[in-house]
Design a protein around this motif. Structure first.
Motif: not given
Length: 531
Positions: A303, A306-307, A433, A436, A453-454, A457, A482, A485
């Motif tokens: 988290y 990536q977020v 994820l 998305s 989302a990809g 990230i 994300a 998720s």
């Protein structure tokens, strides 16, 4: 783990004091424990890095943890028999060598498949280090000083969850992911030389036979089942043969193992112990708790990375409050376990975990770090007062050779729970994820559509990507999705934590009379190794 008795201390010796000879032996064991415990927590912050390096899904790279813990579960029941058969010094040095060689090979991996295979090899060595090391220390000092020995071993156990993510994050930031494995090489070589000089000479005494058939059913069965589960996000449906075939074969092997294990005189796992009501309740409690807590625990660094776009070092530092919380309450819980029935203390610790966990079901792309770190600290306080008391309560009702078999059983449950938790939570997160919204006309290197989302990230790790996106709201929407998720995955873990309250309600709330002296309040509790 095999428990061995030794001669009583000589007249005039201080019963509790650890002399120089014992401390020399303890130094070897602590070195091995530091390597094996740090390696679990160090790798936890590297999972997003593995995703980028090997272009793999989160569920796939999570097998670097799942494969390792499955290997641990495989060799823990083997270690007691092998120590009697080959000698503790020889076996401990073999375990050190396997772990060190596996670490070196991990650093050479060119694909995620190779890395997983080398992690399994590493786990085969790491799984023997703690139980064999505990046997060596017990033989050197005697059971009457086991409390002092556990205090020594407690150092790496307490510092591992704090130092591991920080060390892993720092090494990845200043060097590369390879160094989280390469750092084990000098420590491993030092430990091998130290072990050769410090450990007493072996005197093998072959005892009971090893349940080879049981091992050939249980370990492959668990691996096949978890492989099927982890393949689900990529396959997209349970009807895919790559999902249901290994899952079905795995379940068949595990069920066959359960039916078979009541027949041998010395089974791989003594399931007859489940006739003990307290051990059964503690085992169910521990398994559900480990699936939730350890599985979700792997998601915390992801988290942050990536977020929130944090560096791996900062992610490790942000996770540290959880380890600090556990370090505060674990000694207190150990003292209370000898004086207060666990049924009166564990529920309060579990309330702390649930309270801290709830925060993560509400996380967004900009949730306050003060709130997150405070929640991690509260969860750590609860964790320190949960695991060890539950395991100690289970083993306190066992006597004689049952103690060693019960300790092995509880450690196996812990490792299997960790493997199941890692696989299940990574599958849920990956599946979330994947939901998305895809970006029209944009595909990745694998030909698959790139989702919002990809892209978001990826932009957190490569800021130049965000500057190339014509619509900035794509990044905002992607990060929000994300975060949602992660929150959805944490809801599943939170529900499992709440489910743990059911078996916890049946833990003993008063002392029960028993022939074992360990049942009496105020006496030292049974030693338990938590890996």
């Amino acid at each position: 783990m095999t428990q061995q008795s030794v001669a009583s201390p000589q007249p005039g010796a201080t019963p509790d004091k650890l002399d120089a000879a014992v401390l020399k032996v303890a130094g070897v064991v602590v070195l091995g424990a530091i390597m094996s415990i740090l390696d679990v927590t160090v790798v936890s912050v590297a999972l997003p890095t593995f995703q980028n390096e090997f272009d793999a899904s989160y569920a796939r790279v999570a097998w670097t943890m799942t494969g390792y813990t499955l290997a641990l579960a495989t060799v823990i029941p083997l270690s007691g028999w092998a120590a009697d058969r080959f000698g503790t010094k020889r076996l401990y040095m073999i375990a050190l060598a396997l772990f060190t060689i596996g670490s070196g090979l991990c650093a050479t991996a060119d694909s995620i498949g190779e890395l997983i295979a080398y992690r399994v090899l590493q786990g085969l060595g790491g799984g023997m280090l703690m139980p064999i090391g505990m046997t060596i220390m017990t033989r050197a000092a005697g059971p009457h000083r086991i409390g002092r020995l556990m205090a020594v071993l407690g150092i790496p156990m307490l510092l591992g969850p704090i130092g591991g993510p920080i060390l892993g994050g720092w090494l990845i930031d200043v060097a590369s992911w390879h160094w989280i494995f390469l750092i084990n090489l000098p420590i491993g070589l030092l430990a091998l030389v130290y072990a050769q000089l410090a450990l007493p000479k072996d005197a093998p005494e072959p005892s009971e036979s090893f349940d080879v058939l049981g091992m050939l059913m249980l370990s492959p069965g668990l691996a096949l089942f978890l492989y099927g589960v982890s393949t689900l996000p990529e396959a997209g449906t349970f009807t895919d043969p790559e999902v249901w075939v290994p899952m079905l074969l795995g379940v068949a092997l595990v069920v066959s193992f359960v039916r078979y294990s009541f027949k041998p005189q010395h089974p791989l796992l003594d399931l007859r112990l489940f006739r003990n009501r307290r051990l059964t309740i503690a085992s169910v409690t521990l398994f559900v708790f480990i699936v939730a807590f350890m599985g979700a625990g792997l998601l915390f660094p992801s988290y942050f990375l990536q977020v929130r776009g944090e560096s791996t070092l900062h992610a490790g530092l942000l996770i540290a409050p959880q380890g600090i919380g556990a370090m505060v309450t674990m000694p207190i819980a150990g003292t209370l376990a000898d004086r207060v029935p666990v049924g009166r203390t564990v529920p309060f610790a579990l309330v702390l975990i649930a309270a801290g966990f709830f925060t993560f079901t509400q996380v967004g792309p900009d949730t306050s770090y003060l709130l997150i770190c405070g929640s991690l600290f509260v969860m750590g306080l609860g964790m320190g007062g949960t695991m060890m008391p539950i395991m100690t309560s289970a083993l306190r009702t066992l006597t004689g050779p049952e103690v060693a078999r019960g300790s092995t059983l509880m450690n196996i449950i812990q490792q299997i729970g960790g493997s199941v938790g890692a696989a299940v939570m990574s599958v849920i997160l990956t599946n979330e994820l994947n939901g998305s919204r895809p970006i029209p006309g944009l595909t990745g290197s694998n030909g698959e559509p790139v989702t919002e989302a990809g892209l978001a990230i990826a932009a957190q790790r490569q800021p130049e990507l965000a500057q190339q996106v014509p619509d900035p709201t794509l990044i905002e929407r992607g990060l929000a999705f994300a975060a949602d998720s992660f929150a959805a995955t944490f809801w599943v873990a939170f529900a499992l934590v709440l489910l743990t309250f059911v078996p916890v309600a049946f833990l003993p709330r008063r002392w029960e009379r028993s022939q074992s002296r360990d049942d009496q309040p105020g006496e030292p509790s049974t030693p338990v190794v938590v890996h």
